[in-house]
Design a protein around this motif. Structure first.
Motif, short mmCIF file in Angstrom:
data_model
loop_
_atom_site.label_atom_id
_atom_site.label_comp_id
_atom_site.label_asym_id
_atom_site.label_seq_id
_atom_site.Cartn_x
_atom_site.Cartn_y
_atom_site.Cartn_z
N ARG A 55 0.83 -1.22 0.00
CA ARG A 55 0.00 0.00 0.00
C ARG A 55 0.86 1.25 0.00
O ARG A 55 0.57 2.21 -0.70
CB ARG A 55 -0.90 0.02 1.23
N LYS A 107 -5.55 -1.24 8.26
CA LYS A 107 -5.20 -1.01 6.86
C LYS A 107 -5.13 0.48 6.64
O LYS A 107 -6.08 1.18 6.96
CB LYS A 107 -6.25 -1.60 5.92
N GLN A 136 -20.04 -6.35 -2.82
CA GLN A 136 -18.69 -6.33 -3.40
C GLN A 136 -18.26 -7.75 -3.70
O GLN A 136 -18.48 -8.65 -2.90
CB GLN A 136 -17.70 -5.69 -2.41
N LYS A 146 -17.15 -10.40 8.14
CA LYS A 146 -16.38 -9.34 8.79
C LYS A 146 -17.21 -8.71 9.90
O LYS A 146 -18.30 -8.25 9.59
CB LYS A 146 -16.02 -8.27 7.76
N ILE A 167 -12.88 -7.81 4.42
CA ILE A 167 -13.39 -8.09 3.07
C ILE A 167 -12.22 -8.48 2.16
O ILE A 167 -12.25 -9.52 1.52
CB ILE A 167 -14.17 -6.87 2.52
N GLU A 168 -11.20 -7.64 2.14
CA GLU A 168 -10.00 -7.99 1.37
C GLU A 168 -9.16 -8.96 2.20
O GLU A 168 -9.28 -9.00 3.42
CB GLU A 168 -9.18 -6.71 1.09
P1 XMP Z 1 -11.67 -4.44 4.52
O1 XMP Z 1 -10.77 -5.39 3.79
O2 XMP Z 1 -10.91 -3.51 5.43
O3 XMP Z 1 -12.33 -3.54 3.41
O4 XMP Z 1 -12.79 -5.14 5.23
C1 XMP Z 1 -13.39 -2.65 3.63
C2 XMP Z 1 -13.62 -1.89 2.34
O5 XMP Z 1 -12.48 -1.05 2.08
C3 XMP Z 1 -11.87 -1.41 0.88
N1 XMP Z 1 -10.42 -1.30 1.09
C4 XMP Z 1 -9.66 -0.30 0.61
N2 XMP Z 1 -9.99 0.75 -0.15
N3 XMP Z 1 -7.73 1.45 -0.13
C5 XMP Z 1 -9.02 1.61 -0.53
O6 XMP Z 1 -9.29 2.57 -1.25
C6 XMP Z 1 -7.33 0.40 0.64
O7 XMP Z 1 -6.15 0.27 0.99
C7 XMP Z 1 -8.36 -0.51 1.03
N4 XMP Z 1 -8.35 -1.64 1.79
C8 XMP Z 1 -9.63 -2.11 1.80
C9 XMP Z 1 -12.32 -2.82 0.57
O8 XMP Z 1 -12.26 -3.11 -0.83
C10 XMP Z 1 -13.73 -2.80 1.12
O9 XMP Z 1 -14.63 -2.20 0.21
#
Ligand code: XMP
Length: 317
Positions: A101, A148, A238, A309, A314-315
């Protein structure tokens, strides 16, 4: 009472008041948020909005061309920048998700800054930040809990000296979609699933290479097209495919294979803060799995993620 039409009207007036005749740069991502922000600003200040759309090589298959075309069609003052090689070269050898990232964020800022410098006398940086981005990037910080780092929040380098304008930072995703519809944006843009800024780089676990990106793009396209054909795309919040750094044994004809695994992820959610895995019909999963294994060279196994989650995210990275 909040309505999208009233929001559009008052926001356009407020933007005109705030920005006057100033020039504004905005990075378009192809996603709903930056697109809605762009259209609002375009309605407010027209050609003084300079949009930049960067191809980081980590987008979905054919996405860059399709989205750029769509933006041009909408009349935006937009420039597409092919920076695929710059991103991939900075990702070489990088395995850790946060370092990926960071590398992507850094290259993005460099590329964007180069482009922004080409716009004479620019005063503002516009961003499509929405309310959950603000919350998550604040609440998630802490010594052990940098879950993140969302690189698209607050990532303004000092040397750019631009003021920030974020017309959507009080809205939730569903409100952004309603505003987009009220602005006449088509489903091609409004109805699309959220997609992370670092793109496929965080859906390829471990090191990112051009070959893995190409494999994942093919598998992901098969997955998404099947969801669309089955009328399921709009029911899912998603979805995306993930490239696992695992090889497993398979058999193809008389031959033993030893290839990678693709994982399919689909979730239901309201704002991405919590999410449930989708109970996709078995027959659709079967069709997608067959198609991926038969058509995508390098993949001999497909699995489905049944985690919600929290505690999963999610990712995968
Ligand atoms: P997670 O994986 O944290 O994702 O449950 C929640 C939402 O955020 C998105 N996501 C990101 N979007 N930069 C972004 O713009 C990032 O580094 C990032 N990490 C996760 C993910 O796709 C989901 O919609």
């Amino acid at each position: 009472q909040w309505t999208p039409d009233a929001f559009v009207e008052t926001t356009i007036a407020a933007l005109q008041e705030k920005l006057g005749n100033d020039k504004v740069v905005l990075a378009l991502s192809g996603g709903v948020d930056s697109s809605v922000a762009a259209i609002l600003l375009h309605k407010a200040i027209g050609k003084n909005l300079h949009c930049i759309f960067v191809d980081n090589g980590l987008l979905r298959k054919d996405e860059y061309e399709a989205v750029l075309e769509q933006y041009k069609h909408l009349g935006l003052n937009i420039k597409g920048v092919d920076a695929k090689d710059r991103f991939l070269s900075q990702l070489a050898g990088v395995k850790d998700p946060e370092l990926k990232r960071k590398a992507i964020g850094r290259v993005f800022i460099e590329v964007f800054d180069d482009e922004a410098h080409l716009v004479q006398d620019v005063k503002w940086l516009a961003q499509g930040t929405i309310y959950p981005d603000v919350i998550e990037s604040v609440s998630v910080k802490g010594p052990s809990a940098t879950i993140k780092s969302h690189h698209n929040v607050g990532g303004l380098p000092d040397f750019m000296k631009l003021q920030v304008v974020e017309p959507l930072n009080t809205l939730f995703k569903d409100e952004v979609r309603r505003v987009g519809r009220s602005l006449g944006l088509e489903d091609f843009i409004i109805g699309r699933h959220p997609f992370p800024g670092p793109g496929l780089a965080i859906r390829i676990l471990g090191e990112v290479t051009a070959d893995k990106v190409a494999i994942l793009q093919e598998a992901d396209a098969i997955y998404i097209n099947n969801l669309k054909e089955a009328g399921l795309y709009d029911k899912v919040w998603q979805a995306g495919a993930i490239f696992l750094p695992v090889q497993s044994v398979g058999v193809m004809g008389d031959e033993r294979t030893y290839e990678n695994v693709i994982c399919l992820r689909a979730v239901e959610s309201v704002d991405g803060m919590t999410a449930d895995w989708c109970h996709l019909p078995y027959n659709i999963l079967a069709k997608i799995s067959n198609e991926i294994i038969n058509k995508v060279k390098g993949i001999n196994r497909v699995v489905y993620d049944i985690s919600s989650k929290p505690p999963a995210t999610i990712e995968w990275e």
